[in-house]
Design an enzyme around this catalytic site. Structure first.
Site, PDB file in Angstrom:
ATOM      1  N   GLU A  29      30.425   1.119  -0.348  1.00  0.00           N
ATOM      2  CA  GLU A  29      31.600   0.500  -0.289  1.00  0.00           C
ATOM      3  C   GLU A  29      32.261   0.826   0.425  1.00  0.00           C
ATOM      4  O   GLU A  29      32.881   1.784   1.227  1.00  0.00           O
ATOM      5  CB  GLU A  29      31.396   0.238  -1.794  1.00  0.00           C
ATOM      6  CG  GLU A  29      31.219   1.521  -2.559  1.00  0.00           C
ATOM      7  CD  GLU A  29      32.953   0.881  -3.367  1.00  0.00           C
ATOM      8  OE1 GLU A  29      33.601  -0.161  -3.079  1.00  0.00           O
ATOM      9  OE2 GLU A  29      32.936   1.003  -4.286  1.00  0.00           O
ATOM     10  N   LYS A 173      34.069   3.183 -14.559  1.00  0.00           N
ATOM     11  CA  LYS A 173      35.316   3.876 -14.016  1.00  0.00           C
ATOM     12  C   LYS A 173      35.519   4.322 -15.368  1.00  0.00           C
ATOM     13  O   LYS A 173      35.413   3.585 -16.557  1.00  0.00           O
ATOM     14  CB  LYS A 173      35.790   3.045 -13.423  1.00  0.00           C
ATOM     15  CG  LYS A 173      35.495   3.440 -12.096  1.00  0.00           C
ATOM     16  CD  LYS A 173      36.538   2.578 -11.357  1.00  0.00           C
ATOM     17  CE  LYS A 173      36.267   1.623 -11.366  1.00  0.00           C
ATOM     18  NZ  LYS A 173      35.238   1.098 -10.622  1.00  0.00           N
TER      19      LYS A 173
HETATM   20  N1  PSU Z   1      34.916   3.350  -7.077  1.00  0.00           N
HETATM   21  C1  PSU Z   1      35.973   4.089  -7.195  1.00  0.00           C
HETATM   22  N2  PSU Z   1      37.080   3.272  -7.370  1.00  0.00           N
HETATM   23  C2  PSU Z   1      37.190   2.119  -6.652  1.00  0.00           C
HETATM   24  C3  PSU Z   1      35.330   1.543  -6.886  1.00  0.00           C
HETATM   25  C4  PSU Z   1      34.939   2.255  -7.250  1.00  0.00           C
HETATM   26  O1  PSU Z   1      35.850   5.315  -6.656  1.00  0.00           O
HETATM   27  O2  PSU Z   1      37.854   1.268  -6.315  1.00  0.00           O
HETATM   28  C5  PSU Z   1      35.490  -0.344  -6.726  1.00  0.00           C
HETATM   29  C6  PSU Z   1      34.303  -1.136  -6.893  1.00  0.00           C
HETATM   30  O3  PSU Z   1      34.337  -1.510  -5.510  1.00  0.00           O
HETATM   31  C7  PSU Z   1      33.782  -1.045  -7.513  1.00  0.00           C
HETATM   32  C8  PSU Z   1      35.398  -1.832  -7.723  1.00  0.00           C
HETATM   33  O4  PSU Z   1      33.199  -2.208  -8.103  1.00  0.00           O
HETATM   34  O5  PSU Z   1      36.522  -0.931  -8.102  1.00  0.00           O
HETATM   35  C9  PSU Z   1      35.108  -3.156  -9.480  1.00  0.00           C
HETATM   36  O6  PSU Z   1      36.431  -3.652  -9.458  1.00  0.00           O
HETATM   37  P1  PSU Z   1      36.343  -4.722 -10.924  1.00  0.00           P
HETATM   38  O7  PSU Z   1      36.364  -4.077 -11.914  1.00  0.00           O
HETATM   39  O8  PSU Z   1      37.482  -5.956 -10.276  1.00  0.00           O
HETATM   40  O9  PSU Z   1      34.721  -5.667 -10.756  1.00  0.00           O
END
Ligand code: PSU
Ligand code: MN
Length: 321
Positions: A29, A173
């Site tokens: 990604e 996360k």
């Molecule tokens: N993993 C990481 N850093 C990131 C992400 C994932 O180590 O920044 C990103 C991914 O693209 C994931 C997003 O889909 O964070 C989630 O964002 P949100 O909580 O706004 O859905």
């Protein structure tokens, strides 16, 4: 239909050739490049992830959006351009913002949900990221919260429930309500599997402090379970969680404390919506004096390596998925 997703895909020739020949391919990604990590670590990790996928015997395909096209596979200059774009110029594209991303000029980066959509449409079945998105703290209100629920639940979870891909990460996360995230994934039928340990990995920490719903010993066993899951044709994905390398891991309690503190500060600062996750990651980088960035970069590259191994194992069983 003109403008369908298939029409919008620009698959890099190297990736298309690998897919046509049944060779293993791993999608990566790009939101972690544009929004998740500072420069130059973001470009370094993007390159190192691609190299790790190759070392495992698979072809990497970093996904991003530019000028109305979904790019499946980026060249080195494109990785650099995305990683050095001026702050605020790159849109964070998820399922709900995919059409907006495709009807504007310039770069958009794809989150887990948008990357899964694009990679699946291209014929890729294995994907590596750092940590999946999930249920944010306070999304459901609950004890100890005075605010009403925010309902901030990442579209990553819905995508995992509907798109049949193998997603390799280091756990949800640490900034999230990890227990609630696991419950949503269970309800939506997504297996969550720890690789090589009993506890669910905790993103920048080895353990989330929660036992994983499922465990396997190693990537080979993970590939076996993933193959069985996809072969059933249930429609959703499977999440393989690989712990961050031990030498750079944050201590479990430190990771949890800084995540909690950052979440409280974000709330006080009124940060909401798609800006929340990048804000929290940046704040935790500050609170840990960069240690979280070292852990985050190492875990991303490690996930890419394991995803490459899994993709290679799946491709060995031609026609199995
Ligand atoms: N993993 C990481 N850093 C990131 C992400 C994932 O180590 O920044 C990103 C991914 O693209 C994931 C997003 O889909 O964070 C989630 O964002 P949100 O909580 O706004 O859905
Ligand atoms: Mn959100």
């Amino acid at each position: 239909m003109t403008g369908s997703l298939a029409d919008r895909l620009s698959i890099r020739p190297e990736v298309a050739a690998a897919l046509a020949a049944g060779r293993p391919v791993v999608a990566l990604e790009s939101t972690l490049i544009s929004h998740g990590l500072p420069y130059p670590q973001n470009v370094e990790v993007a390159r190192a992830s691609e190299a790790a996928v190759r070392e495992s015997g698979a072809t990497p395909a970093t996904v991003a959006i530019r000028d109305g096209r979904v790019l499946v596979g980026l060249g080195d200059e494109e990785l650099e351009a995305l990683g050095t774009a001026a702050p605020g110029t790159v849109l964070k594209a998820a399922r709900p913002s995919l059409s907006a991303a495709l009807t504007r000029a310039g770069w958009s980066a794809t989150t887990v949900s948008a990357t899964m959509i694009a990679a699946y449409a291209a014929g890729i079945r294995v994907f590596a990221t750092g940590g999946i998105g999930g249920v944010h703290r306070g999304a459901l209100g609950g004890p100890g919260t005075t605010e009403p629920p925010t309902f901030d639940i990442s579209s990553d979870l819905e995508e995992l429930a509907r798109t049949p891909m193998v997603v390799v990460c280091a756990g949800p996360k640490a900034i999230l309500d990890v227990r609630a995230t696991l419950e949503v994934l269970e309800t939506r039928g997504v297996p969550v599997v720890a690789v090589g340990q009993e506890d669910l990995p905790g993103f920048t920490a080895r353990s989330s402090g929660i036992r994983a719903p499922w465990n396997v010993a190693d990537p080979a066993a993970a590939a076996g379970l993933a193959r069985a899951h996809l072969a059933l044709g249930l429609g959703g994905g499977i999440v393989l969680c690989v712990p961050v390398p031990a030498d750079v891991a944050l201590p479990d309690d430190v990771a949890r404390q800084v995540a909690e503190r950052a979440a409280i500060e974000a709330d006080a600062a009124g940060v909401h919506g798609p800006a929340l996750t990048p804000w929290l990651l940046a704040r935790i980088a500050g609170l840990t004096d960069g240690a979280s960035v070292r852990a985050n970069t190492a875990l991303i590259v490690n996930d890419a390596r394991v995803a490459g191994l899994v993709a290679a194992l799946l491709a060995d069983e031609a026609g199995a998925i």
